[in-house]
Write a protein that holds these residues in place. Structure first.
Motif, mmCIF file in Angstrom:
data_model
loop_
_atom_site.group_PDB
_atom_site.id
_atom_site.type_symbol
_atom_site.label_atom_id
_atom_site.label_comp_id
_atom_site.label_asym_id
_atom_site.label_seq_id
_atom_site.Cartn_x
_atom_site.Cartn_y
_atom_site.Cartn_z
ATOM 1 N N ASN A 165 0.849 -1.186 0.000
ATOM 2 C CA ASN A 165 0.000 0.000 0.000
ATOM 3 C C ASN A 165 0.891 1.245 0.000
ATOM 4 O OD1 ASN A 165 -1.634 2.209 0.849
ATOM 5 N ND2 ASN A 165 -3.117 0.780 1.721
ATOM 6 N N PRO A 166 0.839 2.066 -1.066
ATOM 7 C CA PRO A 166 1.744 3.216 -1.149
ATOM 8 C C PRO A 166 1.414 4.331 -0.168
ATOM 9 C CG PRO A 166 0.216 3.223 -2.995
ATOM 10 C CD PRO A 166 -0.001 1.927 -2.261
ATOM 11 N N TRP A 167 0.235 4.320 0.420
ATOM 12 C CA TRP A 167 -0.141 5.356 1.383
ATOM 13 C C TRP A 167 0.242 4.957 2.810
ATOM 14 C CZ3 TRP A 167 -3.396 4.036 -2.700
ATOM 15 C CH2 TRP A 167 -3.607 5.042 -3.647
ATOM 16 N N THR A 168 0.152 3.676 3.123
ATOM 17 C CA THR A 168 0.439 3.236 4.495
ATOM 18 C C THR A 168 1.778 2.526 4.624
ATOM 19 O OG1 THR A 168 -0.593 1.046 4.241
ATOM 20 C CG2 THR A 168 -2.045 2.895 4.830
ATOM 21 N N GLY A 169 2.344 2.054 3.495
ATOM 22 C CA GLY A 169 3.588 1.305 3.533
ATOM 23 C C GLY A 169 3.419 -0.137 3.975
ATOM 24 N N GLU A 170 2.180 -0.558 4.210
ATOM 25 C CA GLU A 170 1.914 -1.913 4.681
ATOM 26 C C GLU A 170 1.710 -2.863 3.507
ATOM 27 O OE1 GLU A 170 -1.162 -4.215 7.751
ATOM 28 O OE2 GLU A 170 -1.453 -2.100 7.265
ATOM 29 N N THR A 171 2.264 -4.056 3.623
ATOM 30 C CA THR A 171 2.033 -5.089 2.612
ATOM 31 C C THR A 171 0.817 -5.908 3.005
ATOM 32 O OG1 THR A 171 4.383 -5.221 2.044
ATOM 33 C CG2 THR A 171 2.989 -7.094 1.438
ATOM 34 N N VAL A 172 -0.165 -5.962 2.115
ATOM 35 C CA VAL A 172 -1.423 -6.646 2.411
ATOM 36 C C VAL A 172 -1.658 -7.771 1.410
ATOM 37 C CG1 VAL A 172 -2.476 -4.589 3.441
ATOM 38 C CG2 VAL A 172 -2.760 -5.015 0.992
ATOM 39 N N LYS A 173 -2.478 -8.725 1.823
ATOM 40 C CA LYS A 173 -2.859 -9.826 0.948
ATOM 41 C C LYS A 173 -3.955 -9.357 -0.001
ATOM 42 C CE LYS A 173 -4.795 -14.528 1.075
ATOM 43 N NZ LYS A 173 -5.321 -15.606 1.960
ATOM 44 N N VAL A 174 -3.783 -9.631 -1.292
ATOM 45 C CA VAL A 174 -4.773 -9.233 -2.298
ATOM 46 C C VAL A 174 -5.936 -10.217 -2.308
ATOM 47 C CG1 VAL A 174 -5.200 -8.864 -4.760
ATOM 48 C CG2 VAL A 174 -3.039 -8.107 -3.727
ATOM 49 N N MET A 175 -7.143 -9.689 -2.201
ATOM 50 C CA MET A 175 -8.330 -10.522 -2.358
ATOM 51 C C MET A 175 -8.989 -10.163 -3.685
ATOM 52 S SD MET A 175 -11.805 -10.980 -0.076
ATOM 53 C CE MET A 175 -12.788 -9.891 -1.127
ATOM 54 N N HIS A 176 -8.878 -11.046 -4.651
ATOM 55 C CA HIS A 176 -9.449 -10.791 -5.970
ATOM 56 C C HIS A 176 -10.971 -10.847 -5.908
ATOM 57 C CE1 HIS A 176 -5.444 -11.025 -7.728
ATOM 58 N NE2 HIS A 176 -5.247 -12.104 -6.973
ATOM 59 N N ILE A 177 -11.619 -10.222 -6.866
ATOM 60 C CA ILE A 177 -13.075 -10.273 -6.935
ATOM 61 C C ILE A 177 -13.485 -11.689 -7.328
ATOM 62 C CG2 ILE A 177 -15.112 -9.450 -8.160
ATOM 63 C CD1 ILE A 177 -13.673 -6.756 -8.480
ATOM 64 N N ALA A 178 -14.276 -12.319 -6.499
ATOM 65 C CA ALA A 178 -14.789 -13.663 -6.780
ATOM 66 C C ALA A 178 -16.164 -13.758 -6.137
ATOM 67 C CB ALA A 178 -13.841 -14.734 -6.252
ATOM 68 N N ASN A 179 -17.179 -13.376 -6.888
ATOM 69 C CA ASN A 179 -18.541 -13.284 -6.362
ATOM 70 C C ASN A 179 -19.411 -14.401 -6.918
ATOM 71 O OD1 ASN A 179 -17.796 -10.919 -5.030
ATOM 72 N ND2 ASN A 179 -18.395 -9.629 -6.744
ATOM 73 N N ASP A 180 -19.938 -15.196 -6.015
ATOM 74 C CA ASP A 180 -20.751 -16.351 -6.405
ATOM 75 C C ASP A 180 -21.898 -16.513 -5.403
ATOM 76 O OD1 ASP A 180 -21.740 -18.756 -7.353
ATOM 77 O OD2 ASP A 180 -20.181 -19.963 -6.397
ATOM 78 N N PRO A 181 -23.136 -16.208 -5.820
ATOM 79 C CA PRO A 181 -23.549 -15.870 -7.175
ATOM 80 C C PRO A 181 -23.711 -14.360 -7.381
ATOM 81 C CG PRO A 181 -25.483 -16.361 -5.883
ATOM 82 C CD PRO A 181 -24.298 -16.496 -4.950
ATOM 83 N N MET B 81 -7.491 -3.535 1.133
ATOM 84 C CA MET B 81 -6.395 -2.575 1.021
ATOM 85 C C MET B 81 -6.032 -1.943 2.367
ATOM 86 S SD MET B 81 -7.763 -0.814 -2.535
ATOM 87 C CE MET B 81 -6.400 0.297 -2.834
ATOM 88 N N LYS B 82 -6.915 -2.080 3.367
ATOM 89 C CA LYS B 82 -6.672 -1.562 4.723
ATOM 90 C C LYS B 82 -6.346 -0.060 4.698
ATOM 91 C CE LYS B 82 -4.812 -4.083 7.917
ATOM 92 N NZ LYS B 82 -3.877 -4.916 8.725
ATOM 93 N N MET B 83 -7.248 0.711 4.149
ATOM 94 C CA MET B 83 -7.040 2.152 4.027
ATOM 95 C C MET B 83 -7.426 2.924 5.283
ATOM 96 S SD MET B 83 -5.609 2.621 1.121
ATOM 97 C CE MET B 83 -5.840 4.283 0.522
ATOM 98 N N ARG B 84 -8.126 2.275 6.215
ATOM 99 C CA ARG B 84 -8.430 2.868 7.525
ATOM 100 C C ARG B 84 -9.166 4.211 7.411
ATOM 101 N NH1 ARG B 84 -3.397 0.362 8.046
ATOM 102 N NH2 ARG B 84 -3.312 -1.195 9.726
ATOM 103 N N GLY B 85 -10.104 4.291 6.480
ATOM 104 C CA GLY B 85 -10.924 5.495 6.364
ATOM 105 C C GLY B 85 -10.285 6.616 5.582
ATOM 106 N N ARG B 86 -9.148 6.374 4.928
ATOM 107 C CA ARG B 86 -8.471 7.418 4.163
ATOM 108 C C ARG B 86 -9.374 7.932 3.042
ATOM 109 N NH1 ARG B 86 -3.137 8.934 3.427
ATOM 110 N NH2 ARG B 86 -2.544 7.317 4.920
ATOM 111 N N GLN B 87 -9.367 9.239 2.849
ATOM 112 C CA GLN B 87 -10.172 9.844 1.792
ATOM 113 C C GLN B 87 -9.699 9.333 0.426
ATOM 114 O OE1 GLN B 87 -9.002 12.398 -0.602
ATOM 115 N NE2 GLN B 87 -11.018 12.349 -1.582
#
Length: 302
Positions: A120-136, A229-235
């Motif tokens: 994350n370029p705003w927080t510097g934290e490395t997070v796990k990516v959760m891809h879009i997978a919507n069923d149904p 992304m764990k943005m913590r309410g960032r605008q």
């Protein structure tokens, strides 16, 4: 001679069938309720009832934060696989129900590799990516007429030369399952806009000798940050922009999608059953289930 007669009969039969089909074929009229519904069905569905249809899209994902330039965060490759089943209502006529599931994978904007983690370029934290997978991702039933007899219409459909255009916007503002019980008072509702712009050849779409059509589609989504992304309410917001088309088979999908589905989402190579009763999923509902499961596991391991 017997072979000749057989061949001749087959040819005559084929000619008769072609002539019959030609007579039966007609041009759909978008001003008629049944034809308007058929046009909608051709946009969404496969060549026959219950036959899968596949949409593919490819594009980019940007950030938009007040006071800084937009950033190209990800590339994206997505697909939706669906089927339509015929339904009949004594008052509303014969229509269809669409059932589907969809994925979109976030790719590195430089290498186009599927991302597993993201810094994350705003927080510097490395997070796990959760891809879009919507069923149904299922749709409400569609009929030629509403309960009060109002005919089905495609209000945005317009013709320009050989093209038919069908844009529509989907403003979204509803309860966010990741927020609290007081969203009407303090905010945090899910707020997004999705825009779909379909384009198709008029002759292909309107001539009933064609069992379906294969439109192109552009898709734009303006939404909050993804929860993973764990943005913590960032605008700020995310802007998705992609283009694609309805394909003639699953095999036409790009290799990166098929490989990732085979590796991590094998059920996504076919649509849900036509009578699927489950509620729809979104990134937010899927993320909540994942976090709740992880928290419960951590609690049990203490």
């Amino acid at each position: 001679m017997k072979r000749f007669l057989t061949t001749g009969c087959a040819a005559a039969t084929a000619i008769a069938m072609t002539a019959s089909a030609s007579v039966a074929a007609r041009t759909l009229d978008p001003t008629k309720a049944e034809d308007a519904l058929e046009i909608s069905k051709r946009v969404q569905c496969g060549v026959a009832d219950g036959v899968p249809a596949v949409y593919h899209w490819s594009g980019k994902v940007y950030s938009r934060v007040e006071g800084e330039p937009d950033r190209h965060l990800f590339n994206g490759e997505g697909m939706n696989i669906r089927q339509c089943v015929k339904i009949t209502d004594p008052k509303r006529g014969t229509g269809y129900r669409q059932v589907s599931r969809e994925v979109m994978f976030y790719l590195d904007p430089e290498t186009n590799e599927v991302l597993r983690t993201w810094e994350n370029p705003w927080t510097g934290e490395t997070v796990k990516v959760m891809h879009i997978a919507n069923d149904p991702v299922n749709s409400r039933p569609n009929y030629p007429y509403s309960e009060d007899g109002k005919p089905h219409q495609i209000s945005t459909l317009r013709r320009q030369g050989k093209w038919l255009f069908m844009p529509f916007e989907v403003p979204l503002f509803y309860h966010n399952v990741l927020a609290g019980d007081y969203q009407d008072y303090v905010g945090n509702k899910y707020h997004a806009m999705e825009i779909f712009d379909f384009a198709m050849l008029a002759d292909e779409m309107l001539d009933t000798k064609n069992p379906t059509a294969y439109p192109t589609v552009s898709w734009v989504r303006i939404s909050d940050w993804m929860p993973w992304m764990k943005m913590r309410g960032r605008q700020g917001q995310m802007v998705f922009n992609a283009m694609g088309a309805k394909l003639k088979s699953y095999d036409e999908l790009p290799k990166v999608i098929k490989d990732e589905i085979a590796l991590n989402h094998p059920e996504y190579n076919k649509p849900p059953p036509g009578d699927d009763p489950r509620p729809n999923e979104t990134t937010w509902t899927v993320f909540k289930k994942m976090v709740d499961k992880e928290r419960e596991a951590a609690k049990n391991n203490k």
